[in-house]
Design a protein around this motif. Structure first.
Motif, PDB file in Angstrom:
ATOM      1  N   GLN A   1      31.202  25.285  33.544  1.00 46.27           N
ATOM      2  CA  GLN A   1      31.630  24.189  33.087  1.00 46.27           C
ATOM      3  C   GLN A   1      32.221  23.178  34.520  1.00 46.27           C
ATOM      4  OE1 GLN A   1      32.313  23.570  30.079  1.00 46.27           O
ATOM      5  NE2 GLN A   1      31.159  24.922  29.530  1.00 46.27           N
ATOM      6  N   TYR A   2      32.535  23.849  35.041  1.00 49.42           N
ATOM      7  CA  TYR A   2      32.565  23.394  36.579  1.00 49.42           C
ATOM      8  C   TYR A   2      32.216  22.781  38.045  1.00 49.42           C
ATOM      9  CZ  TYR A   2      37.494  21.962  34.954  1.00 49.42           C
ATOM     10  OH  TYR A   2      38.923  21.587  33.980  1.00 49.42           O
ATOM     11  N   ARG A   3      30.561  23.626  37.906  1.00 52.15           N
ATOM     12  CA  ARG A   3      30.310  23.886  38.799  1.00 52.15           C
ATOM     13  C   ARG A   3      29.513  22.682  39.577  1.00 52.15           C
ATOM     14  NH1 ARG A   3      28.142  28.144  41.241  1.00 52.15           N
ATOM     15  NH2 ARG A   3      28.588  29.639  39.445  1.00 52.15           N
ATOM     16  N   ARG A   4      28.649  21.558  38.483  1.00 53.73           N
ATOM     17  CA  ARG A   4      28.394  20.004  38.776  1.00 53.73           C
ATOM     18  C   ARG A   4      30.045  18.953  38.817  1.00 53.73           C
ATOM     19  NH1 ARG A   4      23.223  19.862  34.179  1.00 53.73           N
ATOM     20  NH2 ARG A   4      22.294  21.960  35.204  1.00 53.73           N
ATOM     21  N   ARG A   5      30.694  19.853  38.406  1.00 52.99           N
ATOM     22  CA  ARG A   5      31.339  18.962  38.835  1.00 52.99           C
ATOM     23  C   ARG A   5      32.663  18.549  40.595  1.00 52.99           C
ATOM     24  NH1 ARG A   5      34.942  19.096  32.981  1.00 52.99           N
ATOM     25  NH2 ARG A   5      33.297  19.863  32.088  1.00 52.99           N
ATOM     26  N   THR A   6      32.269  19.681  41.612  1.00 50.31           N
ATOM     27  CA  THR A   6      33.089  19.886  42.313  1.00 50.31           C
ATOM     28  C   THR A   6      31.882  20.443  43.565  1.00 50.31           C
ATOM     29  OG1 THR A   6      34.385  20.739  43.909  1.00 50.31           O
ATOM     30  CG2 THR A   6      34.097  21.666  41.495  1.00 50.31           C
ATOM     31  N   ALA A   7      32.013  19.934  44.177  1.00 47.53           N
ATOM     32  CA  ALA A   7      31.278  20.829  45.834  1.00 47.53           C
ATOM     33  C   ALA A   7      31.839  21.821  45.977  1.00 47.53           C
ATOM     34  CB  ALA A   7      31.244  20.619  47.260  1.00 47.53           C
ATOM     35  N   ALA A   8      33.586  22.435  45.676  1.00 47.38           N
ATOM     36  CA  ALA A   8      34.446  23.932  46.031  1.00 47.38           C
ATOM     37  C   ALA A   8      33.638  24.825  45.905  1.00 47.38           C
ATOM     38  CB  ALA A   8      35.707  23.626  44.793  1.00 47.38           C
ATOM     39  N   THR A   9      34.348  25.627  46.500  1.00 46.48           N
ATOM     40  CA  THR A   9      33.821  27.334  46.467  1.00 46.48           C
ATOM     41  C   THR A   9      34.676  28.380  45.321  1.00 46.48           C
ATOM     42  OG1 THR A   9      32.667  27.703  48.885  1.00 46.48           O
ATOM     43  CG2 THR A   9      33.607  29.530  47.975  1.00 46.48           C
ATOM     44  N   PHE A  10      34.115  28.877  44.818  1.00 44.43           N
ATOM     45  CA  PHE A  10      35.164  29.329  43.626  1.00 44.43           C
ATOM     46  C   PHE A  10      35.480  31.027  43.645  1.00 44.43           C
ATOM     47  CE2 PHE A  10      32.965  25.828  41.143  1.00 44.43           C
ATOM     48  CZ  PHE A  10      33.481  25.641  39.916  1.00 44.43           C
ATOM     49  N   HIS A  11      36.312  31.084  43.000  1.00 43.02           N
ATOM     50  CA  HIS A  11      36.565  32.570  43.588  1.00 43.02           C
ATOM     51  C   HIS A  11      37.032  33.144  42.503  1.00 43.02           C
ATOM     52  CE1 HIS A  11      37.498  31.957  48.198  1.00 43.02           C
ATOM     53  NE2 HIS A  11      37.836  30.655  47.741  1.00 43.02           N
ATOM     54  N   ARG A  12      36.350  34.162  42.155  1.00 41.02           N
ATOM     55  CA  ARG A  12      36.804  35.139  40.280  1.00 41.02           C
ATOM     56  C   ARG A  12      38.243  36.108  40.912  1.00 41.02           C
ATOM     57  NH1 ARG A  12      37.551  36.203  37.289  1.00 41.02           N
ATOM     58  NH2 ARG A  12      36.575  37.529  35.839  1.00 41.02           N
ATOM     59  N   ILE A  13      39.101  35.084  39.794  1.00 42.93           N
ATOM     60  CA  ILE A  13      40.698  36.232  40.176  1.00 42.93           C
ATOM     61  C   ILE A  13      40.675  36.366  38.450  1.00 42.93           C
ATOM     62  CG2 ILE A  13      42.645  36.668  40.018  1.00 42.93           C
ATOM     63  CD1 ILE A  13      42.438  35.784  42.812  1.00 42.93           C
ATOM     64  N   ASN A  14      40.832  37.527  37.180  1.00 43.35           N
ATOM     65  CA  ASN A  14      41.147  37.214  36.299  1.00 43.35           C
ATOM     66  C   ASN A  14      42.681  36.880  36.100  1.00 43.35           C
ATOM     67  OD1 ASN A  14      38.348  38.204  35.805  1.00 43.35           O
ATOM     68  ND2 ASN A  14      39.476  40.646  35.523  1.00 43.35           N
ATOM     69  N   LEU A  15      42.892  36.610  35.043  1.00 35.13           N
ATOM     70  CA  LEU A  15      44.100  35.892  34.460  1.00 35.13           C
ATOM     71  C   LEU A  15      45.057  37.732  34.379  1.00 35.13           C
ATOM     72  CD1 LEU A  15      43.570  34.149  31.390  1.00 35.13           C
ATOM     73  CD2 LEU A  15      44.911  33.613  32.847  1.00 35.13           C
TER      74      LEU A  15
END
Length: 245
Positions: free
Chosen positions: A30-44
């Motif tokens: 959902q957010y990949r095209r809205r930001t140049a930030a690096t994503f980090h996957r952490i579960n709830l």
């Protein structure tokens, strides 16, 4: 207008962020095209209360729906599914844990229950605290989620932690949580006959339901314990601090 302002604030934060913690792959998409930030996957993280739910035999043919009742949660599809289901399993019962208002959508839901002679088969539990909810997970045969919109619904993980199978609609990141045919089933949103059929599969095969519950518990243990999530955040913060030094 307030929602538009909040959405714009979120968009601005995403554009300015250098790092974003994402709770699932759906959020990243959902957010990949809205930001140049690096994503980090952490579960709830899921509260230990649900892992401590009593290990007991469920009450037969008992469905549990958890959450505030509104259009997005779409309990009406589940009620229609219950009508289908009761033609084949007349003892099927639904418990709803969550606030059901007296006006608006809540009044509509109550009226549907009354008009379709479901008052003896649907129990409105109201809002529950975590220990009470853990008891309800332990008592039910399965959790059902009939939502039209979700991101990463924690109620699925709570039910899995309590060893209960799940039948949920294919919205948001649900498929990242429910392993089809192993910890539960996923059905199209708004399709009450498909929802009823999946529920019936679980109710008619208690041995498979128990196996699904065990598989769900294993998945919850492996990825959603509070201690594990805490360590992952600590490691991420240490890594980012080291990079900033």
């Amino acid at each position: 207008p307030e929602r538009d302002e909040e959405r714009e604030r979120q968009e601005q934060m995403a554009r300015q962020a250098r790092h974003i913690v994402a709770i699932n792959d759906y959020v990243i998409a959902q957010y990949r095209r809205r930001t140049a930030a690096t994503f980090h996957r952490i579960n709830l993280p899921i509260s230990d209360v649900f892992f401590q739910a009593p290990e007991r035999e469920p009450e037969p043919c008992t469905l549990l729906l958890v959450g505030g009742m509104n259009e997005r949660k779409d309990p009406m599809t589940l009620l229609h599914a219950l009508l289908h289901l009761r033609q084949r399993l007349p003892d099927a019962q639904l418990r709803i844990a969550g606030r059901v208002g007296e006006q608006g959508f809540g009044a509509r839901l109550r009226r549907f229950i009354a008009d379709n002679d479901l008052a003896g088969h649907v129990r409105l539990l109201g809002a529950l605290n975590q220990p009470q909810l853990a008891q309800e997970y332990a008592a039910c045969s399965l959790l059902v989620l009939s939502s039209r919109q979700e991101t990463s619904p924690t109620v699925i993980l709570e039910a899995m932690a309590a060893r209960r199978p799940v039948v949920a609609t294919d919205v948001g990141g649900v498929r990242e949580l429910v392993v089809e045919g192993q910890s539960g089933f996923v059905t199209p949103a708004g399709d009450s006959p498909a929802l009823a059929a999946a529920i019936e599969q679980v109710l008619r095969d208690p041995d498979r339901a128990r196996a699904m519950g065990r598989q769900g518990r294993a998945l919850a243990e492996a990825g959603y314990r509070c201690a594990l999530i805490g360590r992952q955040y600590a490691e991420l913060l240490a890594h980012l601090a080291q990079g900033a030094a």
